[in-house]
Scaffold this motif. Structure first.
Motif, PDB file in Angstrom:
ATOM      1  N   GLU A   1     -23.637 -20.146  21.647  1.00 10.65           N
ATOM      2  CA  GLU A   1     -24.992 -18.700  21.195  1.00 10.65           C
ATOM      3  C   GLU A   1     -25.989 -19.772  20.569  1.00 10.65           C
ATOM      4  O   GLU A   1     -27.254 -19.792  20.985  1.00 10.65           O
ATOM      5  N   LEU A   2     -25.675 -20.850  19.726  1.00  9.54           N
ATOM      6  CA  LEU A   2     -26.498 -21.746  19.100  1.00  9.54           C
ATOM      7  C   LEU A   2     -27.481 -22.499  19.904  1.00  9.54           C
ATOM      8  O   LEU A   2     -28.429 -22.775  19.698  1.00  9.54           O
ATOM      9  N   THR A   3     -26.683 -23.046  20.772  1.00 11.02           N
ATOM     10  CA  THR A   3     -27.244 -24.063  21.799  1.00 11.02           C
ATOM     11  C   THR A   3     -28.330 -23.426  22.602  1.00 11.02           C
ATOM     12  O   THR A   3     -29.245 -24.139  22.948  1.00 11.02           O
ATOM     13  N   ARG A   4     -27.849 -22.273  23.239  1.00 11.41           N
ATOM     14  CA  ARG A   4     -28.676 -21.719  24.168  1.00 11.41           C
ATOM     15  C   ARG A   4     -29.864 -21.192  23.394  1.00 11.41           C
ATOM     16  O   ARG A   4     -31.247 -21.384  23.803  1.00 11.41           O
ATOM     17  N   ALA A   5     -29.645 -20.561  22.312  1.00 10.76           N
ATOM     18  CA  ALA A   5     -31.038 -20.241  21.353  1.00 10.76           C
ATOM     19  C   ALA A   5     -31.947 -21.452  21.032  1.00 10.76           C
ATOM     20  O   ALA A   5     -33.232 -21.116  20.946  1.00 10.76           O
ATOM     21  N   ARG A   6     -31.465 -22.654  21.007  1.00  4.39           N
ATOM     22  CA  ARG A   6     -32.311 -23.821  20.968  1.00  4.39           C
ATOM     23  C   ARG A   6     -32.601 -24.635  21.836  1.00  4.39           C
ATOM     24  O   ARG A   6     -33.094 -25.810  21.666  1.00  4.39           O
ATOM     25  N   ASN A   7     -32.401 -24.233  23.030  1.00  3.87           N
ATOM     26  CA  ASN A   7     -32.536 -25.020  24.377  1.00  3.87           C
ATOM     27  C   ASN A   7     -31.973 -26.104  24.027  1.00  3.87           C
ATOM     28  O   ASN A   7     -32.644 -27.428  24.417  1.00  3.87           O
ATOM     29  N   VAL A   8     -30.680 -26.330  23.798  1.00  3.54           N
ATOM     30  CA  VAL A   8     -29.872 -27.653  23.782  1.00  3.54           C
ATOM     31  C   VAL A   8     -28.686 -27.519  24.782  1.00  3.54           C
ATOM     32  O   VAL A   8     -28.062 -26.423  24.919  1.00  3.54           O
ATOM     33  N   LEU A   9     -28.278 -28.620  25.370  1.00  8.31           N
ATOM     34  CA  LEU A   9     -27.356 -28.429  26.412  1.00  8.31           C
ATOM     35  C   LEU A   9     -25.964 -28.408  25.775  1.00  8.31           C
ATOM     36  O   LEU A   9     -25.641 -29.127  24.690  1.00  8.31           O
ATOM     37  N   PHE A  10     -25.132 -27.758  26.053  1.00 10.22           N
ATOM     38  CA  PHE A  10     -23.606 -27.751  25.911  1.00 10.22           C
ATOM     39  C   PHE A  10     -22.875 -28.242  26.611  1.00 10.22           C
ATOM     40  O   PHE A  10     -22.716 -27.959  27.889  1.00 10.22           O
ATOM     41  N   ILE A  11     -22.477 -29.586  26.257  1.00 10.10           N
ATOM     42  CA  ILE A  11     -21.588 -30.434  27.368  1.00 10.10           C
ATOM     43  C   ILE A  11     -19.981 -30.331  26.823  1.00 10.10           C
ATOM     44  O   ILE A  11     -19.708 -30.492  25.792  1.00 10.10           O
ATOM     45  N   ALA A  12     -19.353 -29.676  27.663  1.00  4.98           N
ATOM     46  CA  ALA A  12     -17.760 -29.367  27.418  1.00  4.98           C
ATOM     47  C   ALA A  12     -16.984 -30.741  28.078  1.00  4.98           C
ATOM     48  O   ALA A  12     -16.990 -30.610  29.475  1.00  4.98           O
ATOM     49  N   ASP A  13     -16.340 -31.414  27.161  1.00  5.81           N
ATOM     50  CA  ASP A  13     -15.777 -32.608  27.860  1.00  5.81           C
ATOM     51  C   ASP A  13     -14.243 -31.931  27.962  1.00  5.81           C
ATOM     52  O   ASP A  13     -13.186 -31.766  27.256  1.00  5.81           O
ATOM     53  N   GLU A  14     -13.882 -31.541  29.230  1.00  6.76           N
ATOM     54  CA  GLU A  14     -12.589 -30.926  29.854  1.00  6.76           C
ATOM     55  C   GLU A  14     -11.902 -31.850  30.523  1.00  6.76           C
ATOM     56  O   GLU A  14     -11.109 -31.440  31.363  1.00  6.76           O
ATOM     57  N   ILE A  15     -11.915 -33.138  30.319  1.00  4.37           N
ATOM     58  CA  ILE A  15     -11.303 -34.224  31.039  1.00  4.37           C
ATOM     59  C   ILE A  15      -9.740 -34.073  30.814  1.00  4.37           C
ATOM     60  O   ILE A  15      -9.106 -34.192  31.822  1.00  4.37           O
ATOM     61  N   GLN A  16      -9.396 -33.649  29.504  1.00  2.00           N
ATOM     62  CA  GLN A  16      -7.962 -33.403  29.311  1.00  2.00           C
ATOM     63  C   GLN A  16      -7.438 -32.046  29.661  1.00  2.00           C
ATOM     64  O   GLN A  16      -6.513 -31.697  29.978  1.00  2.00           O
ATOM     65  N   SER A  17      -8.286 -31.425  29.113  1.00  2.66           N
ATOM     66  CA  SER A  17      -8.180 -29.836  28.657  1.00  2.66           C
ATOM     67  C   SER A  17      -8.364 -28.813  30.168  1.00  2.66           C
ATOM     68  O   SER A  17      -7.876 -27.817  30.114  1.00  2.66           O
ATOM     69  N   GLY A  18      -9.094 -29.610  30.880  1.00  2.00           N
ATOM     70  CA  GLY A  18      -9.665 -28.888  32.089  1.00  2.00           C
ATOM     71  C   GLY A  18      -8.324 -29.005  33.138  1.00  2.00           C
ATOM     72  O   GLY A  18      -7.487 -29.568  33.288  1.00  2.00           O
ATOM     73  N   LEU A  19      -8.772 -28.081  34.324  1.00  8.79           N
ATOM     74  CA  LEU A  19      -7.893 -28.034  35.680  1.00  8.79           C
ATOM     75  C   LEU A  19      -6.400 -27.663  35.588  1.00  8.79           C
ATOM     76  O   LEU A  19      -5.662 -28.235  35.917  1.00  8.79           O
ATOM     77  N   GLY A  20      -6.477 -26.640  34.651  1.00  5.32           N
ATOM     78  CA  GLY A  20      -5.393 -25.834  34.705  1.00  5.32           C
ATOM     79  C   GLY A  20      -4.453 -25.912  33.381  1.00  5.32           C
ATOM     80  O   GLY A  20      -3.366 -25.178  33.094  1.00  5.32           O
ATOM     81  N   ARG A  21      -4.824 -27.103  32.746  1.00  6.79           N
ATOM     82  CA  ARG A  21      -3.769 -27.674  31.698  1.00  6.79           C
ATOM     83  C   ARG A  21      -3.449 -26.470  30.593  1.00  6.79           C
ATOM     84  O   ARG A  21      -2.486 -26.124  30.346  1.00  6.79           O
ATOM     85  N   THR A  22      -4.480 -25.577  30.185  1.00  9.47           N
ATOM     86  CA  THR A  22      -4.295 -24.685  29.128  1.00  9.47           C
ATOM     87  C   THR A  22      -3.943 -23.308  29.557  1.00  9.47           C
ATOM     88  O   THR A  22      -3.721 -22.234  28.673  1.00  9.47           O
ATOM     89  N   GLY A  23      -3.691 -23.031  30.904  1.00  4.91           N
ATOM     90  CA  GLY A  23      -3.464 -21.793  31.349  1.00  4.91           C
ATOM     91  C   GLY A  23      -4.664 -21.034  32.097  1.00  4.91           C
ATOM     92  O   GLY A  23      -4.705 -19.930  32.743  1.00  4.91           O
ATOM     93  N   GLN A  24      -5.919 -21.586  31.906  1.00  4.51           N
ATOM     94  CA  GLN A  24      -7.015 -21.194  32.675  1.00  4.51           C
ATOM     95  C   GLN A  24      -7.501 -22.511  33.444  1.00  4.51           C
ATOM     96  O   GLN A  24      -6.902 -23.731  33.210  1.00  4.51           O
ATOM     97  N   THR A  25      -8.406 -22.294  34.168  1.00  7.31           N
ATOM     98  CA  THR A  25      -9.042 -23.352  34.951  1.00  7.31           C
ATOM     99  C   THR A  25      -9.578 -24.401  33.903  1.00  7.31           C
ATOM    100  O   THR A  25      -9.531 -25.809  34.145  1.00  7.31           O
ATOM    101  N   PHE A  26     -10.304 -23.793  33.102  1.00  7.06           N
ATOM    102  CA  PHE A  26     -11.277 -24.650  32.001  1.00  7.06           C
ATOM    103  C   PHE A  26     -10.548 -23.948  30.624  1.00  7.06           C
ATOM    104  O   PHE A  26     -10.631 -22.741  30.451  1.00  7.06           O
ATOM    105  N   ALA A  27     -10.536 -24.778  29.776  1.00  7.41           N
ATOM    106  CA  ALA A  27     -10.368 -24.423  28.237  1.00  7.41           C
ATOM    107  C   ALA A  27     -11.387 -23.383  27.736  1.00  7.41           C
ATOM    108  O   ALA A  27     -10.920 -22.587  27.008  1.00  7.41           O
ATOM    109  N   CYS A  28     -12.597 -23.665  28.182  1.00  9.91           N
ATOM    110  CA  CYS A  28     -13.557 -23.013  27.664  1.00  9.91           C
ATOM    111  C   CYS A  28     -13.509 -21.399  28.053  1.00  9.91           C
ATOM    112  O   CYS A  28     -14.001 -20.398  27.273  1.00  9.91           O
ATOM    113  N   GLU A  29     -12.813 -21.112  29.157  1.00 13.70           N
ATOM    114  CA  GLU A  29     -12.570 -19.766  29.689  1.00 13.70           C
ATOM    115  C   GLU A  29     -11.871 -18.884  28.721  1.00 13.70           C
ATOM    116  O   GLU A  29     -12.006 -17.640  28.831  1.00 13.70           O
TER     117      GLU A  29
END
Length: 407
Positions: free
Chosen positions: A221-249
Motif C-alpha cells: 500500500e505504501l509503495t503504490r501510493a508513492r510510485n515506488v517499486l516493491f521488489i519481492a526477493d522470493e529466491i528462497q521463499s518462492g516456488l512452493g516452499r511455503t505452501g503457495q507458489t509465492f510467499a507474498c500470496e
C-alpha cells in the motif's frame, strides 16, 4: 588404515587443502542422492532436511527434471544471447504467466537476479519516475540476505558478510524488518528519490523470520501510493516452499517485481530471473545489461519443466499439508530444548536453548543420526526438506531431533 586413507577424511582433507575456506560444511561427503535422501562415500544414508537452501524443492534426481536436462544436453546447451534459441521464448512466456507478469530477464544465480533488480530499479527511477541522475535510493530491511556481491553486502547488517569488503556502494537505506511505521517514515524521508523497496517476504538466512500479519500488504500500500517499486526477493521463499507458489500470496500481495532462483533450476542447473511488467523491464536496451549463460537452452529446458510441475499445484499442496505436521511437531518441543519456532509451509527456523549446544553442535548430532540440517546465527537450525519428502520420512527426521534434544 591411516586417517588420510579413509575415503571421507581423504575427501575432506583435499577440500581443506585446496579450496578457499569461505564455507564450513558438516564433515559428510555425499556421493549420490535421490528424492529426500543422500548417500555418502561410505554408503551411509542421510535424510536431507535442508534441500540445498530450497534449490532442491523437487528432490534429488527428480526424474522429470533429469529427463528434461538429458534431452536438452543432446541438442544444444549454450548459444549465448547473441542468437535466439528455441527454448527461450517459451521459458520467458511461461514464467511470466506463472507470476502474473509480462516480462522476464533471466540470469543464473540469485545474487545476479538481485543485482539485476537493483540496476533495473535505478534505471526505471531515472527513465520513468524522473529521479535526478545519481540520486536513486532503495530501501532494504535489517537482517536481510540478498547475496554476497559488493553491492548487495552494502545494505547487509551482517558484520561477517561485510568485514574487510569496503568501501561499499551508496544509495541504500535500511529499516527494521516487519515495522510498517519505520518503512513509512523511510519512504517519506525522500519520496521523490526512492525507487524501490527490496524485501524478502520471509527472511531465510536470518533464521526463517516471518513478518507480522499485514506487514507485506502495508508495504504494498505504501509503495503504490508513492510510485515506488516493491521488489519481492522470493529466491528462497518462492516456488512452493511455503505452501503457495509465492510467499507474498499468503497476504494477497502482488509485488511489482519478483526475484526468483534456486528451485527454478530444479537443483540441476543455476537459473534465476527478474520477472516484472513491461513498464519496468522495458527500460533495458541492448548492451546495457546481460549474461553469457543467462537464459541458456539447458537452463530454459529445466526451468520449463519446473514451471509445468508448479502449475499442477501438487507441490504447493504438499508443502502446506506437510508444513502443518512440521510446525505442529516442532511446537510440541517448545520448552523441551526449543525456545522458538518460526516459519511457514515446509520451512522452519528452530531456536535451540543454548544450554543444549550451538546450532552447529545440534546439526552434527543430527548428522550422526542420519539427518542433515544446517545452523545459522548461533543457536538456530533451519529445516527445509524437499517438497517430495514422505510423511513417514519427515516424522522420522523429527523423531531424531527429539532424541538429540533429549540427550
Amino acid at each position: 588404515m591411516s586417517p588420510t586413507e579413509h575415503p571421507a577424511q581423504r575427501a575432506v582433507a583435499a577440500a581443506e587443502a585446496h579450496s578457499a575456506h569461505n564455507y564450513d560444511p558438516l564433515p559428510v561427503v555425499i556421493a549420490s542422492a535421490e528424492g529426500a535422501w543422500m548417500t555418502d562415500v561410505e554408503g551411509r544414508r542421510y535424510l536431507d532436511l535442508l534441500a540445498g537452501y530450497s534449490a532442491l524443492n523437487f528432490g534429488h534426481g527428480n526424474r522429470r527434471l533429469i529427463d528434461a536436462a538429458t534431452a536438452q544436453l543432446e541438442r544444444v546447451t549454450l548459444t549465448s544471447r547473441a542468437f535466439h534459441h528455441d527454448r527461450f521464448g517459451a521459458f520467458c512466456a511461461e514464467l511470466a504467466e506463472l507470476c502474473g507478469m509480462e516480462m522476464v530477464l533471466p540470469m543464473n544465480t540469485g545474487a545476479e537476479a538481485v543485482e539485476t533488480a537493483v540496476k533495473t530499479a535505478r534505471k526505471w527511477g531515472y527513465r520513468v519516475k524522473g529521479v535526478p541522475d545519481g540520486r536513486a535510493r532503495i530501501i532494504a530491511a535489517e537482517n536481510n540476505f540478498h547475496g554476497r556481491t559488493t553491492t548487495l553486502i552494502s545494505f547487509s547488517t551482517d558484520p561477517t558478510a561485510r568485514a574487510d569488503h569496503g568501501p561499499f556502494t551508496p544509495g541504500f537505506d535500511i529499516v527494521p524488518y516487519g515495522d510498517p511505521a519505520a518503512m513509512e517514515a523511510a519512504l517519506d524521508a525522500a519520496p521523490e528519490e526512492t525507487v524501490a523497496v527490496l524485501l524478502e517476504p520471509i527472511q531465510g538466512e536470518a533464521g526463517v523470520l516471518v513478518p507480522p500479519p499485514g506487514y507485506l500488504a502495508r508495504v504494498r500500500e505504501l509503495t503504490r501510493a508513492r510510485n515506488v517499486l516493491f521488489i519481492a526477493d522470493e529466491i528462497q521463499s518462492g516456488l512452493g516452499r511455503t505452501g503457495q507458489t509465492f510467499a507474498c500470496e499468503h497476504e494477497g500481495v502482488v509485488p511489482d517485481v519478483y526475484l526468483l532462483g534456486k528451485a527454478l533450476g530444479g537443483g540441476v542447473v543455476p537459473v534465476s530471473a527478474v520477472v516484472s511488467s513491461e513498464e519496468v523491464l522495458g527500460v533495458h536496451r541492448p548492451g546495457e545489461h546481460g549474461s553469457t549463460f543467462g537464459g541458456n537452452p539447458l537452463a530454459c529446458a529445466v526451468a520449463l519443466e519446473v514451471i509445468a510441475m508448479l502449475r499442477t499445484g501438487e507441490f504447493q499442496r504438499r508443502a502446506a499439508e506437510l508444513g502443518e505436521l512440521l510446525h505442529r511437531e516442532l511446537g510440541l518441543l517448545l520448552g523441551d530444548g526449543v525456545q522458538e519456532v518460526r516459519g511457514r509451509g515446509l520451512w522452519a527456523g528452530v531456536d535451540i536453548h543454548p544450554s543444549l549446544g550451538t546450532g552447529r553442535q545440534i546439526s552434527e548430532r543430527l548428522m550422526e543420526r542420519g539427518v542433515l540440517v544446517k545452523e545459522t546465527h548461533g543457536t538456530t537450525i533451519r529445516i527445509a526438506p524437499p517438497l517430495v519428502i514422505s510423511k513417514e520420512d519427515l516424522e522420522w527426521g523429527l523423531d531424531q531431533l527429539r532424541a538429540v534434544l533429549a540427550e
